[in-house]
Design an enzyme around this catalytic site. Structure first.
Site, mmCIF file in Angstrom:
data_model
loop_
_atom_site.group_PDB
_atom_site.id
_atom_site.type_symbol
_atom_site.label_atom_id
_atom_site.label_comp_id
_atom_site.label_asym_id
_atom_site.label_seq_id
_atom_site.Cartn_x
_atom_site.Cartn_y
_atom_site.Cartn_z
ATOM 1 N N PRO A 128 -2.229 8.237 8.012
ATOM 2 C CA PRO A 128 -3.290 7.431 8.786
ATOM 3 C C PRO A 128 -4.264 6.454 8.168
ATOM 4 O O PRO A 128 -4.418 5.484 8.316
ATOM 5 C CB PRO A 128 -3.830 8.346 9.833
ATOM 6 C CG PRO A 128 -3.031 9.698 9.784
ATOM 7 C CD PRO A 128 -2.218 9.678 8.279
ATOM 8 N N GLU A 363 7.601 -0.990 3.585
ATOM 9 C CA GLU A 363 8.058 -0.918 2.120
ATOM 10 C C GLU A 363 7.143 -1.858 1.199
ATOM 11 O O GLU A 363 7.558 -2.448 0.166
ATOM 12 C CB GLU A 363 9.445 -0.995 1.771
ATOM 13 C CG GLU A 363 10.344 -0.020 2.709
ATOM 14 C CD GLU A 363 11.750 0.185 2.000
ATOM 15 O OE1 GLU A 363 12.054 -0.012 0.960
ATOM 16 O OE2 GLU A 363 12.462 0.728 3.065
ATOM 17 N N GLY A 364 6.043 -1.906 1.648
ATOM 18 C CA GLY A 364 5.023 -2.831 0.952
ATOM 19 C C GLY A 364 4.892 -4.276 1.852
ATOM 20 O O GLY A 364 5.793 -4.833 1.901
HETATM 21 N N1 CAA Z 1 7.184 1.851 -10.500
HETATM 22 C C1 CAA Z 1 6.785 3.070 -11.257
HETATM 23 N N2 CAA Z 1 5.732 3.345 -11.713
HETATM 24 C C2 CAA Z 1 4.633 2.559 -11.185
HETATM 25 C C3 CAA Z 1 5.042 1.322 -10.380
HETATM 26 C C4 CAA Z 1 6.643 1.222 -9.911
HETATM 27 N N3 CAA Z 1 6.688 0.077 -9.511
HETATM 28 N N4 CAA Z 1 4.167 0.536 -10.090
HETATM 29 C C5 CAA Z 1 2.856 1.168 -10.799
HETATM 30 N N5 CAA Z 1 3.420 2.348 -11.339
HETATM 31 C C6 CAA Z 1 2.564 3.488 -11.902
HETATM 32 C C7 CAA Z 1 1.483 2.760 -12.863
HETATM 33 O O1 CAA Z 1 2.106 2.437 -14.123
HETATM 34 C C8 CAA Z 1 0.274 3.538 -12.816
HETATM 35 O O2 CAA Z 1 0.709 4.878 -13.783
HETATM 36 P P1 CAA Z 1 -0.172 5.034 -14.938
HETATM 37 O O3 CAA Z 1 -1.640 5.399 -14.314
HETATM 38 O O4 CAA Z 1 0.189 6.111 -15.798
HETATM 39 O O5 CAA Z 1 -0.414 3.957 -15.885
HETATM 40 C C9 CAA Z 1 0.465 4.186 -11.574
HETATM 41 O O6 CAA Z 1 1.779 4.084 -10.799
HETATM 42 C C10 CAA Z 1 -0.682 3.798 -10.576
HETATM 43 O O7 CAA Z 1 -0.594 2.452 -10.640
HETATM 44 P P2 CAA Z 1 -1.416 1.345 -9.987
HETATM 45 O O8 CAA Z 1 -2.602 1.496 -10.691
HETATM 46 O O9 CAA Z 1 -0.868 -0.076 -10.267
HETATM 47 O O10 CAA Z 1 -1.428 1.755 -8.518
HETATM 48 P P3 CAA Z 1 -2.277 1.039 -7.407
HETATM 49 O O11 CAA Z 1 -3.029 2.213 -6.713
HETATM 50 O O12 CAA Z 1 -3.085 0.040 -7.746
HETATM 51 O O13 CAA Z 1 -1.128 0.502 -6.412
HETATM 52 C C11 CAA Z 1 0.275 -0.937 -5.391
HETATM 53 C C12 CAA Z 1 -0.635 -0.389 -6.583
HETATM 54 C C13 CAA Z 1 1.397 -1.892 -5.687
HETATM 55 C C14 CAA Z 1 -0.742 -1.266 -4.456
HETATM 56 C C15 CAA Z 1 1.005 0.491 -4.614
HETATM 57 O O14 CAA Z 1 -0.033 1.316 -4.308
HETATM 58 C C16 CAA Z 1 1.830 0.066 -3.537
HETATM 59 O O15 CAA Z 1 2.963 -0.642 -3.925
HETATM 60 N N6 CAA Z 1 1.404 0.227 -2.384
HETATM 61 C C17 CAA Z 1 2.309 0.127 -1.203
HETATM 62 C C18 CAA Z 1 3.056 1.138 -0.807
HETATM 63 C C19 CAA Z 1 4.327 1.034 -0.011
HETATM 64 O O16 CAA Z 1 5.164 0.198 -0.329
HETATM 65 N N7 CAA Z 1 4.344 1.758 0.916
HETATM 66 C C20 CAA Z 1 5.388 1.751 2.053
HETATM 67 C C21 CAA Z 1 5.754 2.807 2.457
HETATM 68 S S1 CAA Z 1 7.308 3.544 2.677
HETATM 69 C C22 CAA Z 1 7.945 2.770 4.215
HETATM 70 O O17 CAA Z 1 7.538 1.614 4.504
HETATM 71 C C23 CAA Z 1 9.183 3.532 4.412
HETATM 72 C C24 CAA Z 1 9.676 3.339 5.645
HETATM 73 O O18 CAA Z 1 9.925 4.209 6.343
HETATM 74 C C25 CAA Z 1 10.542 1.967 6.039
#
Ligand code: CAA
Length: 379
Positions: A128, A363-364
């Site tokens: 949520p 998915e973002g």
């Molecule tokens: N792959 C692997 N690791 C990754 C990564 C990736 N693509 N992107 C970042 N990381 C790692 C980073 O290297 C970092 O690790 P370290 O601390 O060891 O260096 C860690 O993850 C944290 O990264 P960030 O500091 O960049 O993370 P953030 O909190 O700033 O978030 C974000 C970045 C891009 C906003 C991310 O949170 C994100 O993608 N958010 C969206 C989430 C999402 O897509 N949700 C969809 C829900 S699922 C869904 O919709 C399914 C469904 O049912 C259809």
């Protein structure tokens, strides 16, 4: 460089197209109108190998490349975007996660059934209070002698009601940010696991989206995926591949919009001429077609990078961002070209517009994709 589809890709395209025409098209509007889960179609997709296309044949998968997956997703989404998201989640979030990060016990027990469509999977990360800020979760898995006790709530879970197995991200350690997140396999039958009511949605109405509740659910320790603390990277890494699937879904919706607009504009007469003879319509169709082709190329490129073991996260974000915006624009133009007939349900094109919207969110969001792309430009 070669833009031709291989014989195998052509065969997959034809198989997916035939399946969509024969099995999905006849009742797609009825399912949308009445929010009917496409049970028979999902079963058939499993039989045709569409539920675990990229999974290894060792675990009953199709062993196909990501380009094949994009091709099949586009064809299926073109007819029924709701059925395509069921397929997408099972393939690129559930099977792919288990294939890459699961151990052989987990692959044998779960992946081999999920990839064949004998079980259906779901992926749950959002809560949520945590959507884009995905690591800000509260669901907690407390370590016990034999495993973990899981408690919390997950939101917006595609396949939430109909899935047999859910991959769940949860904290195993508090106050250490994303490093405290772990990923678990949770079976529907586990005590304390319950499913919320179906969400009432704008589009993809025949797919199911629910909340999930975990009330001290006992998780055996062998259902931890990877190591404790790996969960956030596992989920984000998996979503990179998932975004290729959603880009392909958006492409299907956009292509359906273009085809419907072309057909209608050739039939519909105003001022004694088919409306396709007016430049106002021709320019709309032209712009739709260029946008769709560019989105297709971006999506195929992201899939190609994945297939060749190269980094593809940024390209997947570009593909998902662009394809979803193209789907929204193309479906809106399709309704516009249909005029009043587009706004009522009978022609089914307002469904395309309603279904397109979610591709900019799940998915973002488009904004998250822009964050991913901007970070890569500025690093
Ligand atoms: N792959 C692997 N690791 C990754 C990564 C990736 N693509 N992107 C970042 N990381 C790692 C980073 O290297 C970092 O690790 P370290 O601390 O060891 O260096 C860690 O993850 C944290 O990264 P960030 O500091 O960049 O993370 P953030 O909190 O700033 O978030 C974000 C970045 C891009 C906003 C991310 O949170 C994100 O993608 N958010 C969206 C989430 C999402 O897509 N949700 C969809 C829900 S699922 C869904 O919709 C399914 C469904 O049912 C259809």
């Amino acid at each position: 460089m070669n833009f031709d589809l291989t014989q195998e890709h052509k065969l997959i395209k034809q198989t997916a197209r035939d399946f969509a025409q024969n099995e999905l098209l006849p009742k797609v509007l009825e399912r949308d109108e009445n929010k009917i889960w496409p049970a028979d179609a999902i079963k058939k997709m499993g039989e045709l190998g569409f539920m675990g296309m990229m999974a290894s044949p060792d675990y009953n998968g199709g062993g196909m490349d990501a380009i094949s997956y994009v091709i099949a997703m586009e064809e299926i989404a073109k007819v029924d975007a709701a059925a395509s998201v069921v397929m997408s989640v099972n393939n690129s979030l559930v099977c792919s996660l288990l294939e890459k990060y699961g151990n052989s016990f987990q692959k044998e027990k779960y992946l081999s059934k999920l990839a064949k469509g004998k079980l259906l999977g779901a992926f749950s990360l959002s809560e949520p209070q945590s959507g884009s800020d995905a690591s800000n979760m509260l669901t907690f898995a407390r370590k016990t002698e034999n495993g973990y006790l899981l408690s919390g709530t997950k939101n917006w879970v595609t396949n939430g009601k109909n899935s047999d197995v859910v991959l769940v991200a949860a904290l195993t350690e508090k106050d250490v940010g994303h490093k405290g997140i772990s990923c678990f396999i949770v079976e529907k039958g586990f005590n304390g696991f319950s499913v919320g009511k179906p969400e009432k949605k704008l589009g993809i109405k025949s797919s199911d989206t629910t909340e999930l509740y975990f009330d001290n659910v006992e998780i055996p320790k062998e259902n931890l995926i990877g190591n404790e603390g790996d969960g956030f990277k596992i989920c984000l890494g998996t979503l990179d591949g998932g975004r290729i699937g959603i880009a392909a879904q958006a492409l299907g919706i956009a292509q359906a919009s273009l085809e419907a607009a072309i057909n209608y504009s050739k039939e519909r007469k105003q001022f004694n001429k088919p409306i396709s003879s007016f430049q106002a319509i021709q320019f709309k169709l032209t712009d739709m077609s260029i946008a769709i082709e560019s989105a297709r190329l971006l999506t195929i490129k992201a899939a190609w990078l994945k297939d060749n073991g190269l980094n593809y996260g940024v390209e997947a974000a570009m593909a998902k961002l662009h394809a979803s915006e193209v789907a929204m624009k193309a479906s809106t133009e399709c309704v516009q070209i249909h005029g009043g007939y587009g706004y009522i349900r009978d022609y089914g094109v307002e469904r395309l517009m309603r279904d397109a919207k979610i591709t900019q969110i799940y998915e973002g969001t488009s904004e998250v994709q822009r964050v991913v792309i901007a970070r890569s430009l500025l690093k």
